[in-house]
Write a protein that holds these residues in place. Structure first.
Motif, mmCIF file in Angstrom:
data_model
loop_
_atom_site.group_PDB
_atom_site.id
_atom_site.type_symbol
_atom_site.label_atom_id
_atom_site.label_comp_id
_atom_site.label_asym_id
_atom_site.label_seq_id
_atom_site.Cartn_x
_atom_site.Cartn_y
_atom_site.Cartn_z
ATOM 1 N N UNK A 174 -54.129 -10.258 6.616
ATOM 2 C CA UNK A 174 -54.503 -9.843 7.981
ATOM 3 C C UNK A 174 -53.748 -8.606 8.461
ATOM 4 N N UNK A 175 -52.699 -8.216 7.750
ATOM 5 C CA UNK A 175 -51.982 -6.987 8.098
ATOM 6 C C UNK A 175 -52.107 -6.000 6.937
ATOM 7 N N UNK A 176 -52.342 -4.719 7.261
ATOM 8 C CA UNK A 176 -52.441 -3.739 6.172
ATOM 9 C C UNK A 176 -51.172 -3.686 5.333
ATOM 10 N N UNK A 177 -50.033 -3.931 5.970
ATOM 11 C CA UNK A 177 -48.783 -3.931 5.221
ATOM 12 C C UNK A 177 -47.888 -5.033 5.782
ATOM 13 N N UNK A 178 -47.308 -5.807 4.880
ATOM 14 C CA UNK A 178 -46.408 -6.877 5.315
ATOM 15 C C UNK A 178 -45.339 -7.094 4.259
ATOM 16 N N UNK A 179 -44.110 -7.217 4.700
ATOM 17 C CA UNK A 179 -43.003 -7.469 3.773
ATOM 18 C C UNK A 179 -42.134 -8.583 4.342
ATOM 19 N N UNK A 180 -41.629 -9.401 3.438
ATOM 20 C CA UNK A 180 -40.712 -10.475 3.840
ATOM 21 C C UNK A 180 -39.417 -10.293 3.051
ATOM 22 N N UNK A 181 -38.315 -10.164 3.782
ATOM 23 C CA UNK A 181 -37.020 -10.005 3.110
ATOM 24 C C UNK A 181 -36.196 -11.266 3.348
ATOM 25 N N UNK A 182 -35.686 -11.804 2.258
ATOM 26 C CA UNK A 182 -34.923 -13.058 2.360
ATOM 27 C C UNK A 182 -33.447 -12.761 2.159
ATOM 28 N N UNK A 183 -32.644 -13.093 3.148
ATOM 29 C CA UNK A 183 -31.193 -13.007 3.011
ATOM 30 C C UNK A 183 -30.608 -14.409 3.103
ATOM 31 N N UNK A 184 -29.300 -14.475 2.955
ATOM 32 C CA UNK A 184 -28.650 -15.785 2.937
ATOM 33 C C UNK A 184 -28.824 -16.516 4.265
ATOM 34 N N UNK A 185 -28.728 -15.767 5.364
ATOM 35 C CA UNK A 185 -28.742 -16.437 6.665
ATOM 36 C C UNK A 185 -29.922 -16.030 7.535
ATOM 37 N N UNK A 186 -30.790 -15.191 7.022
ATOM 38 C CA UNK A 186 -31.940 -14.794 7.840
ATOM 39 C C UNK A 186 -33.099 -14.324 6.965
ATOM 40 N N UNK A 187 -34.283 -14.395 7.551
ATOM 41 C CA UNK A 187 -35.488 -13.859 6.908
ATOM 42 C C UNK A 187 -36.050 -12.802 7.842
ATOM 43 N N UNK A 188 -36.366 -11.659 7.265
ATOM 44 C CA UNK A 188 -36.931 -10.599 8.100
ATOM 45 C C UNK A 188 -38.391 -10.388 7.697
ATOM 46 N N UNK A 189 -39.267 -10.468 8.681
ATOM 47 C CA UNK A 189 -40.697 -10.241 8.448
ATOM 48 C C UNK A 189 -41.063 -8.933 9.119
ATOM 49 N N UNK A 190 -41.662 -8.036 8.344
ATOM 50 C CA UNK A 190 -42.044 -6.741 8.902
ATOM 51 C C UNK A 190 -43.530 -6.530 8.627
ATOM 52 N N UNK A 191 -44.278 -6.262 9.674
ATOM 53 C CA UNK A 191 -45.721 -6.024 9.492
ATOM 54 C C UNK A 191 -46.120 -4.725 10.197
ATOM 55 N N UNK A 192 -47.013 -4.004 9.552
ATOM 56 C CA UNK A 192 -47.604 -2.808 10.160
ATOM 57 C C UNK A 192 -49.050 -3.134 10.514
ATOM 58 N N UNK A 193 -49.531 -2.607 11.612
ATOM 59 C CA UNK A 193 -50.914 -2.876 11.985
ATOM 60 C C UNK A 193 -51.422 -1.824 12.969
#
Lengths: 407, 367
Positions: free
Chosen positions: B344-363
């Protein structure tokens, strides 16, 4: 995000409500595998027969081979017959028996042909076995195709080992058959394992879909309520505040009573119906502002205003009226232009004045006119609002709405 | 877009990423392993038919390359599986099949059990879930043509005296049915999804709207309605009432502004930095995908999932969700979420760290 309750394993109301899409996907996949099995099996049988015919077109047994292929195909079709669940295993057994009989007959016919197969893994015996395995994909769900396939391999190879040598075809390991069985195992376990891996996000997705739907409903209801409060209560309070000590005018008192009656009625957050009028709600709204002293110059494709969905038409009328009220109250001019522009997908109404204008970045965020009475209404029906303003130059508001309401 | 167009242009993995896309990595890994195992077994069994070991080695290398490529490219973290990936994997498999045939030049006794032909159906099945039906069928047709041309070209060298058309037909029998079956699997499943498109489940929308209205009434009943009632009954306004009206107006405006400014992410407990309101212009599908992602993670605090920051220019926007987690989530737990977001997003990335997850989407937002 309250979806965690459902995602955590307990079946919530949304899990039950949204189990339909999951079932739909599984049934669709089941249909897809069934079609694939039928295409694969039938295609192999037809091509194997055609190749045999091409290799020796004079073979007297070609007709018999066509019959044996038809028997195998008939056995394959038994898999897809709609039988009650308790007879499912019986149907699978019947299919295997019929197909094995067809295979045995094929072996006999080929062994007596001018080009007998040297082994039980030779062409076209091997493709015939592959076709039987392809049909077995329809044996049922989960592990059923694999079990049926294994049973077919066991039975056909036992048959091959028993009657093959007697007919001059030595038993041989059939690699394509083994690879096809492995492929069935891969397909059934692949979809099974994949499904298990995503079980939690699927549950979360169902809950999220329900949550999104509720949030959307709440948002729309809030916008409607805000628009109504803006148009009624805030307006009345303004009258009270501006009137100061003294008597209210009769229309003022009447307006207060109408507001109180409205707030006491059920469902007042729903948009009120506009009276039907010549020219539709938008032109009716413009006429009201003209009656209040504003001169409005109309231009563009006015006829297109009639092609809108009723709720879009009502939202657009209310938004245009609010823009014109803003012009009358804040622009310091008594002239405004309303231009209607239509394209394939929607309609844009441009409300412009050459009044005082304003600096958009410095507007008091407490100004509700644009945010509730205009933007909320237009966005609620799938439209957009753009405001262009410059001090001393004027203000232009573009209201774009779809011709069909988007949800 | 018509239903037929939709079923031709979308893949199973894109249409139902969590159900029909999930098996793709399993099928890819299993399929690659099965193909390599088939090649090894057949090479050992029919080693006497190998005329050129360099060509056979080349075929094996091409097959392994195809297997590695499909495993890597079908990874959820690389979703979506693109047309060029399809072409690369299929090209390598066909190269392996052709080299395997060339390696048996002059010694091939039985054509239908050559592993080069046996592995093509495996890859056709794997690719069926990853690309649209029309492209799956086109890939199958290309495979059939390549195999047919190869068999035609090599037919003079075949040990058994078979006419060239028969040799071609035997090759086609190995490849055409699985090609048709793969396309049928993709097309029938998608058509089934379209035809059985589930009616939206009944939601308690009336209750939700009623609740909002009751909240609004409660707010008005505190001061505004009593004041307006008193003024309406009296038909006149006192100085105190006029002052009170001004004060109520200010409070009411502030409350309405705060209500309207509270977007869906703020309602979900996020700390939101979105001065231009980009997050409010997402589609329902985009919001649902983000809600699913958030609800699928082991968040540190479900009431306050994290922060959301949206920025952009004109119609292009980027949203970054920063989600503190109680424990580092396993990659295979996060993996299915990436294709879901990329559907559903042209670009999406999920970054997994020890204490957090970062979700980045472009639209892109509507004009």
């Amino acid at each position: 995000m309250t979806a965690r309750g459902s995602a955590g394993g307990r079946a919530g109301p949304y899990d039950r409500a949204m189990s339909g899409p999951l079932r739909t996907a599984r049934r669709a996949l089941s249909d897809g595998l069934r079609a694939a099995g039928l295409w694969y099996g039938t295609g192999v049988l037809v091509l194997a027969w055609a190749t045999t015919a091409l290799a020796d077109g004079t073979m007297p047994g070609l007709g018999l081979l066509a019959v044996t292929a038809a028997v195998i195909a008939a056995g394959g079709l038994v898999f897809v017959l709609p039988v009650p669940r308790r007879f499912g295993a019986l149907a699978v057994l019947a299919a295997i028996v019929v197909m094995t009989a067809g295979y045995a007959a094929t072996l006999v016919v080929l062994a007596r042909s001018p080009m007998p197969p040297g082994t039980t893994a030779a062409f076209p015996l091997s493709p015939v076995k592959t076709a039987m395995l392809a049909f077995a994909v329809n044996a049922g769900r989960r592990r059923a195709p694999l079990l049926a396939g294994a049973a077919i391999v066991a039975v056909t190879e036992a048959c091959s080992a028993t009657i093959g040598p007697a007919l001059g075809a030595h038993w041989a390991f059939d690699l394509p058959e083994a690879a096809t069985l492995a492929l069935i195992a891969l397909a059934s376990s692949g979809f099974l394992i994949g499904g298990m891996r995503t079980e939690q996000p699927r549950r979360a997705s169902m809950a999220a879909a329900g949550e999104e739907s509720l949030a959307r409903t709440r948002s729309i209801a809030r916008s409607r309520a805000a628009a109504v409060v803006h148009d009624t209560v805030l307006g009345d309070l303004t009258v009270v505040a501006l009137t100061g000590p003294g008597r209210l005018t009769a229309p003022g008192v009447e307006r207060l009573h109408r507001t109180l009656e409205l707030l006491a009625s059920p469902g007042w957050a729903a948009p009120a119906e506009e009276p039907a009028a010549m020219g539709g709600p938008v032109l009716t709204a413009i006429a009201r502002t003209e009656a209040a002293g504003l001169a409005v110059r109309l231009d563009g494709e006015l006829a297109e205003l009639r092609g809108l969905a009723p709720e879009v038409e009502r939202a657009l009328a209310a938004a245009v009226e609010q823009c014109l009220v803003n012009t009358a109250q804040h622009a310091g001019t008594d002239v405004a232009d309303v231009t209607v522009l239509a394209d394939r997908d929607g309609l844009t109404v441009m409300v412009a004045d050459s009044g005082a204008g304003f600096e958009p970045d410095s507007v008091d965020r407490n100004r509700l006119g644009i945010s509730t009475a205009v933007r909320a209404r237009i966005e609620e029906v799938g439209g957009t609002v753009r405001v262009f303003a410059q001090p001393g130059i004027g203000t232009t508001v573009l209201l774009s709405v779809p011709k069909e309401r988007t949800t | 877009m018509s239903s037929a167009d939709r079923t031709s242009r979308v893949s199973l993995a894109a249409r139902e990423p969590l159900l029909l896309g999930a098996p793709a990595p399993v099928l890819a890994a299993g399929g690659a392993a099965l193909a390599v195992a088939t090649a090894i077994v057949e090479t050992v069994i029919a080693r006497s038919q190998i005329a050129s070991w360099p060509a056979e080695t080349g075929a094996f290398v091409a097959l392994v390359a195809a297997g590695v490529a499909v495993v890597l490219l079908a990874s959820p973290f690389r979703a979506p599986f693109r047309a060029r990936s399809h072409a690369a994997v299929l090209g390598l498999v066909l190269l392996a099949a052709v080299l395997d045939e060339v390696a048996q030049l002059g010694r091939d006794v039985r054509l239908h059990d050559d592993w080069g032909l046996a592995v093509v159906p495996v890859f056709l099945l794997v690719l069926a879930t990853l690309r649209p039906p029309r492209e799956v069928l086109a890939g199958g047709v290309v495979a059939v043509v390549v195999i047919a041309v190869t068999e035609l070209g090599l037919s003079p060298s075949f040990v058994t005296p078979l006419p060239a058309p028969v040799r071609v037909m035997i090759g086609i029998t190995q490849v055409l049915p699985p090609a048709l079956a793969s396309a049928a699997l993709a097309r029938t499943t998608l058509r089934g999804l379209e035809a059985r498109r589930a009616a939206p489940a009944a939601q308690p929308t009336v209750d939700a709207a009623l609740t909002v209205q009751q909240e609004a009434i409660a707010r008005l009943e505190a001061e505004a309605i009593p004041l307006l009632t008193t003024v309406a009954v009296a038909g006149s306004v006192t100085a105190a009432q006029a002052d009170r009206a001004r004060a109520i107006m200010a409070e009411l405006r502030a409350a309405l502004i705060a209500d309207l400014a509270r977007g869906w992410l703020a309602e979900a407990g996020f700390g939101v930095d979105d001065p231009d309101g980009y997050t409010e212009r997402m589609t329902p599908e985009q919001r649902t995908a983000l809600r699913t992602t958030v609800a699928s993670l082991p968040l540190a605090d479900f009431e306050r999932p994290g922060t959301a920051s949206a920025y952009g220019q004109d119609r292009e926007a980027t949203l970054v969700l920063d989600l503190p987690v109680a424990a580092r989530p396993r990659r295979n737990r996060v993996a299915p979420l990436v294709p879901l977001l990329r559907a559903v997003f042209p670009r999406a990335d999920v970054r997994i760290d020890a204490d957090r997850v970062q979700v980045r989407v472009d639209y892109s937002v509507p004009r």
